[in-house]
Scaffold this motif. Structure first.
Motif, mmCIF file in Angstrom:
data_model
loop_
_atom_site.group_PDB
_atom_site.id
_atom_site.type_symbol
_atom_site.label_atom_id
_atom_site.label_comp_id
_atom_site.label_asym_id
_atom_site.label_seq_id
_atom_site.Cartn_x
_atom_site.Cartn_y
_atom_site.Cartn_z
ATOM 1 N N GLU A 142 4.204 7.008 3.564
ATOM 2 C CA GLU A 142 2.616 6.290 3.204
ATOM 3 C C GLU A 142 2.795 5.430 1.816
ATOM 4 O OE1 GLU A 142 0.059 10.943 2.323
ATOM 5 O OE2 GLU A 142 1.686 10.651 1.091
ATOM 6 N N TRP A 143 4.111 4.897 1.717
ATOM 7 C CA TRP A 143 4.639 4.069 0.257
ATOM 8 C C TRP A 143 4.743 2.835 1.476
ATOM 9 C CZ3 TRP A 143 7.981 0.182 0.496
ATOM 10 C CH2 TRP A 143 7.802 -0.204 -1.523
ATOM 11 N N PHE A 144 4.810 3.687 3.112
ATOM 12 C CA PHE A 144 5.275 2.015 3.954
ATOM 13 C C PHE A 144 3.685 1.172 4.324
ATOM 14 C CE2 PHE A 144 9.683 3.030 3.620
ATOM 15 C CZ PHE A 144 10.032 1.408 3.613
ATOM 16 N N HIS A 145 2.724 2.471 4.019
ATOM 17 C CA HIS A 145 1.178 2.537 5.263
ATOM 18 C C HIS A 145 0.492 1.427 4.082
ATOM 19 C CE1 HIS A 145 -2.869 3.560 6.758
ATOM 20 N NE2 HIS A 145 -2.653 4.439 5.590
ATOM 21 N N ARG A 146 1.112 1.927 2.241
ATOM 22 C CA ARG A 146 0.174 1.434 1.333
ATOM 23 C C ARG A 146 0.495 -0.143 1.525
ATOM 24 N NH1 ARG A 146 0.745 5.939 -1.601
ATOM 25 N NH2 ARG A 146 2.348 5.447 -2.404
ATOM 26 N N ARG A 147 1.680 -0.870 1.885
ATOM 27 C CA ARG A 147 2.371 -1.409 2.117
ATOM 28 C C ARG A 147 1.939 -2.527 3.638
ATOM 29 N NH1 ARG A 147 3.745 1.535 -1.380
ATOM 30 N NH2 ARG A 147 4.152 0.607 -4.379
ATOM 31 N N MET A 148 2.373 -1.772 4.133
ATOM 32 C CA MET A 148 2.241 -2.691 5.593
ATOM 33 C C MET A 148 0.855 -1.783 6.182
ATOM 34 S SD MET A 148 6.097 -3.392 6.058
ATOM 35 C CE MET A 148 6.916 -1.915 4.837
ATOM 36 N N PRO A 149 -0.676 -1.642 5.885
ATOM 37 C CA PRO A 149 -1.122 -0.459 6.592
ATOM 38 C C PRO A 149 -1.121 -1.473 8.605
ATOM 39 C CG PRO A 149 -2.013 -1.930 4.552
ATOM 40 C CD PRO A 149 -0.627 -2.126 4.994
ATOM 41 N N ASN A 150 -1.305 -3.082 8.616
ATOM 42 C CA ASN A 150 -1.253 -3.335 10.294
ATOM 43 C C ASN A 150 -0.235 -2.706 11.065
ATOM 44 O OD1 ASN A 150 -3.606 -4.569 9.113
ATOM 45 N ND2 ASN A 150 -3.053 -6.019 8.815
ATOM 46 N N LEU A 151 1.263 -2.545 10.448
ATOM 47 C CA LEU A 151 2.940 -2.063 11.397
ATOM 48 C C LEU A 151 2.274 -0.651 11.210
ATOM 49 C CD1 LEU A 151 4.376 -4.165 12.007
ATOM 50 C CD2 LEU A 151 5.833 -4.036 10.636
ATOM 51 N N VAL A 152 2.151 -0.059 9.407
ATOM 52 C CA VAL A 152 2.083 1.265 9.415
ATOM 53 C C VAL A 152 1.194 1.422 9.284
ATOM 54 C CG1 VAL A 152 3.406 3.306 8.562
ATOM 55 C CG2 VAL A 152 4.423 0.790 8.040
#
Ligand SMILES: C[S@@+](CC[C@H](N)C(=O)[O-])C[C@H]1O[C@@H](n2cnc3c(N)ncnc32)[C@H](O)[C@@H]1O
Length: 191
Positions: A142-152
């Motif tokens: 979720e940390w990655f999703h919040r920062r890179m929502p287009n990729l994750v």
């Protein structure tokens, strides 16, 4: 991402396949797939002799799906899962794999209401999605999703409450693990 999609998501296919096995479609059944992507599930459904309509919002994904599956019993068209150009009570089954979790949280109940509308009485829905659980793998993802929502882009969700709220009855469910992340597969029917 359509060009690289199959390369990056090969590990997801196993869970999509389990979802399809659990949905257990029969020859001649009508199926709607929402978010068909490059068409991985379409081949399997087509081989089972089902009649499939697959929708996706991305024309580039659809172009790859059309190239992968050309069969008389498969129709592929561009549409939004929130507003489906489909008559009420038209399908025996609906399938979504790693797609529901791409919709905004307030939109998810509306997608489920649309599914409820287009399913025949006692129709079934099969959903494969990342599951929200209190684990460190989910928190890191979720940390990655919040920062890179287009990729994750997918995010873990509470699947069963959304289904039940829309009037579905859960028939079968299982949780598997992909790279430490929980993946939930649920089969439910129109109550
Ligand atoms: C993560 S991919 C999954 C593709 C496929 N189901 C699979 O498991 O390989 C999600 C798909 O949903 C599609 N999608 C996203 N938002 C959508 C919407 N509002 N309506 C229909 N399809 C949508 C995307 O274009 C993408 O092809």
């Amino acid at each position: 991402m359509s060009r690289w999609y199959d390369l990056f998501t090969s590990s997801e296919k196993r869970f999509t396949d389990i979802g399809m096995q659990m949905l257990d479609v029969k020859p001649g059944e009508s199926i709607l797939e929402i978010g068909c992507g490059t068409g991985h599930a379409l081949t399997e459904f087509a081989n089972k002799g089902a009649n499939i309509i697959a929708i996706d919002i991305s024309e580039k994904m659809l172009a790859l799906a059309r190239r992968k599956v050309q069969a008389a019993n498969v129709g592929v068209c561009q549409a939004d899962g929130l507003f489906m150009p489909v008559s009420d009570a038209s399908f025996d089954s609906i399938f979504l794999s790693f797609t529901l979790e791409l919709f905004d949280t307030p939109d998810m109940p509306n997608v489920m209401k649309e599914c409820h509308r287009v399913l025949k009485p006692l129709g079934r829905i099969g959903i494969v999605s990342l599951a929200k659980q209190d684990t460190s793998a989910v928190r890191i993802y979720e940390w990655f999703h919040r920062r890179m929502p287009n990729l994750v882009d997918c995010r873990p969700i509470y699947l069963q409450p959304v289904l039940k709220e829309a009037g579905f009855q859960v028939q079968e469910s299982t949780i598997k693990t992909m790279w430490g992340l929980p993946v939930e597969i649920v089969i439910a029917h129109k109550g």
